[in-house]
Design a protein around this motif. Sequence first.
Motif, PDB file in Angstrom:
ATOM      1  N   CYS A 259     -22.613   6.910  49.062  1.00  0.00           N
ATOM      2  CA  CYS A 259     -22.991   6.719  47.660  1.00  0.00           C
ATOM      3  C   CYS A 259     -21.805   6.571  46.706  1.00  0.00           C
ATOM      4  O   CYS A 259     -22.003   6.157  45.562  1.00  0.00           O
ATOM      5  N   ASN A 260     -20.597   6.913  47.136  1.00  0.00           N
ATOM      6  CA  ASN A 260     -19.455   6.773  46.229  1.00  0.00           C
ATOM      7  C   ASN A 260     -18.738   5.446  46.435  1.00  0.00           C
ATOM      8  O   ASN A 260     -17.605   5.279  45.994  1.00  0.00           O
ATOM      9  N   PHE A 261     -19.403   4.504  47.075  1.00  0.00           N
ATOM     10  CA  PHE A 261     -18.876   3.158  47.238  1.00  0.00           C
ATOM     11  C   PHE A 261     -19.822   2.173  46.567  1.00  0.00           C
ATOM     12  O   PHE A 261     -21.039   2.213  46.810  1.00  0.00           O
ATOM     13  N   LEU A 262     -19.286   1.305  45.734  1.00  0.00           N
ATOM     14  CA  LEU A 262     -20.049   0.184  45.200  1.00  0.00           C
ATOM     15  C   LEU A 262     -19.679  -1.042  46.012  1.00  0.00           C
ATOM     16  O   LEU A 262     -18.513  -1.230  46.367  1.00  0.00           O
ATOM     17  N   ILE A 263     -20.648  -1.893  46.298  1.00  0.00           N
ATOM     18  CA  ILE A 263     -20.371  -3.063  47.126  1.00  0.00           C
ATOM     19  C   ILE A 263     -20.899  -4.330  46.454  1.00  0.00           C
ATOM     20  O   ILE A 263     -21.860  -4.297  45.683  1.00  0.00           O
ATOM     21  N   ASN A 264     -20.247  -5.425  46.762  1.00  0.00           N
ATOM     22  CA  ASN A 264     -20.666  -6.756  46.318  1.00  0.00           C
ATOM     23  C   ASN A 264     -21.463  -7.373  47.456  1.00  0.00           C
ATOM     24  O   ASN A 264     -20.917  -7.662  48.518  1.00  0.00           O
ATOM     25  N   LEU A 265     -22.750  -7.563  47.230  1.00  0.00           N
ATOM     26  CA  LEU A 265     -23.608  -8.106  48.275  1.00  0.00           C
ATOM     27  C   LEU A 265     -23.369  -9.593  48.509  1.00  0.00           C
ATOM     28  O   LEU A 265     -23.890 -10.158  49.472  1.00  0.00           O
ATOM     29  N   GLY A 266     -22.587 -10.212  47.633  1.00  0.00           N
ATOM     30  CA  GLY A 266     -22.259 -11.622  47.852  1.00  0.00           C
ATOM     31  C   GLY A 266     -22.030 -12.408  46.586  1.00  0.00           C
ATOM     32  O   GLY A 266     -21.106 -13.216  46.497  1.00  0.00           O
ATOM     33  N   ALA A 267     -22.868 -12.174  45.573  1.00  0.00           N
ATOM     34  CA  ALA A 267     -22.772 -12.970  44.348  1.00  0.00           C
ATOM     35  C   ALA A 267     -22.581 -12.104  43.111  1.00  0.00           C
ATOM     36  O   ALA A 267     -22.852 -12.549  41.994  1.00  0.00           O
ATOM     37  N   ALA A 268     -22.134 -10.879  43.293  1.00  0.00           N
ATOM     38  CA  ALA A 268     -21.941  -9.982  42.149  1.00  0.00           C
ATOM     39  C   ALA A 268     -20.813 -10.488  41.263  1.00  0.00           C
ATOM     40  O   ALA A 268     -19.886 -11.165  41.710  1.00  0.00           O
ATOM     41  N   THR A 269     -20.880 -10.146  39.992  1.00  0.00           N
ATOM     42  CA  THR A 269     -19.803 -10.410  39.042  1.00  0.00           C
ATOM     43  C   THR A 269     -19.111  -9.087  38.712  1.00  0.00           C
ATOM     44  O   THR A 269     -19.625  -8.006  39.027  1.00  0.00           O
ATOM     45  N   ALA A 270     -17.962  -9.185  38.059  1.00  0.00           N
ATOM     46  CA  ALA A 270     -17.289  -7.963  37.612  1.00  0.00           C
ATOM     47  C   ALA A 270     -18.185  -7.200  36.647  1.00  0.00           C
ATOM     48  O   ALA A 270     -18.212  -5.967  36.646  1.00  0.00           O
ATOM     49  N   HIS A 271     -18.939  -7.931  35.839  1.00  0.00           N
ATOM     50  CA  HIS A 271     -19.879  -7.294  34.904  1.00  0.00           C
ATOM     51  C   HIS A 271     -20.936  -6.509  35.662  1.00  0.00           C
ATOM     52  O   HIS A 271     -21.283  -5.381  35.279  1.00  0.00           O
ATOM     53  N   ASP A 272     -21.462  -7.080  36.748  1.00  0.00           N
ATOM     54  CA  ASP A 272     -22.458  -6.372  37.563  1.00  0.00           C
ATOM     55  C   ASP A 272     -21.882  -5.069  38.103  1.00  0.00           C
ATOM     56  O   ASP A 272     -22.524  -4.014  38.044  1.00  0.00           O
ATOM     57  N   VAL A 273     -20.674  -5.148  38.652  1.00  0.00           N
ATOM     58  CA  VAL A 273     -20.068  -3.981  39.298  1.00  0.00           C
ATOM     59  C   VAL A 273     -19.808  -2.873  38.278  1.00  0.00           C
ATOM     60  O   VAL A 273     -20.157  -1.705  38.507  1.00  0.00           O
ATOM     61  N   GLU A 274     -19.213  -3.218  37.151  1.00  0.00           N
ATOM     62  CA  GLU A 274     -18.904  -2.181  36.166  1.00  0.00           C
ATOM     63  C   GLU A 274     -20.161  -1.636  35.503  1.00  0.00           C
ATOM     64  O   GLU A 274     -20.268  -0.441  35.225  1.00  0.00           O
ATOM     65  N   SER A 275     -21.137  -2.514  35.263  1.00  0.00           N
ATOM     66  CA  SER A 275     -22.402  -2.055  34.690  1.00  0.00           C
ATOM     67  C   SER A 275     -23.098  -1.087  35.642  1.00  0.00           C
ATOM     68  O   SER A 275     -23.649  -0.063  35.217  1.00  0.00           O
TER      69      SER A 275
END
Length: 315
Positions: A259-275
């Motif tokens: 749970c302490n890892f955020l991942i990009n499933l493929g098409a995430a943006t920096a905005h998605d990750v930080e949000s």
Amino acid sequence: MSDLLAQIDTTGIRGALQPGYDLTGLTWFRVGGPAELLFQPADEADLAVFMGRVPAGVPITVIGLGSNLLVREGGIPGVTIRLSARGFGQVESVAPNRLRAGAAVPDKKLAEAALAAGLGGFAFYFGIPGGIGGALRMNAGANGGETRERVVEVRAVDRQGRLHTLTNADMGYAYRGSSAPADLIFTSALFEGVPAPEDEIRAAMAAVTAHREAAQPIRSRTGGSTFKNPAGHSAWKLIDAAGCRGLRVGDAQVSEMHCNFLINLGAATAHDVESLGETVRARVYEATGERLEWEIKRFGHFAPGREILPFHGLI
């Protein structure tokens, strides 16, 4: 030539200068924006000369291997410095039980060099997906080991291009941080280990690898551990308790594995990750009263109309 590049005397500079460089491919998340000017110095002397010529009002940002980094879509203003593997990526044995490593050396490479030298105490680096420069700044650690336990001294260049040598005490190490001046760019460090049998070192490294493969989403696009552990707590347990396991914003997701890892499933943006990260912080605060602090470094401007408030403005 960019306006910024035109302000800097580049005579004799041997490193690469690249205006408007897209940093997306340099981050493990594979998201981000441009550097107004990216400089990759040839070596320490080249860096020192360049730093002495950058106008005082120009922002300087240093990035490493990109593993613990989120670049916002609006890009990074000023000069972004990334140390080259050719100039800063070597490890050498310099004395009994001591190794000198450049700041661009991957942590894993330092662990391997220690194994070759018969030195114990470095196995924890085998599981940290970053570089020595970031490890020095953040007191990187894992599996019961920390950078501060191995560092003897650190070489650095300051904003005016002057060289410095800092002792372990000068670094002011604490949990996932140091109090070394923020304007210092670390170029190399001297480390000390303890003699150990090869089979013992290999076993420790194997244990680190087994733990990572079993507990962390190492084959995903991720920035590594996202939040620092609050005193007396594990960040992942707080995130799980707040119901955030698997939570998504766009194509960014809280890892189902850790749970302490955020991942990009493929098409995430920096905005998605930080949000997503700020959503997690807000939910953990609402559920537990604990304020998670980012361990991942976030640099640059938000794109117009895509600003994100800490905790989404909850506190």
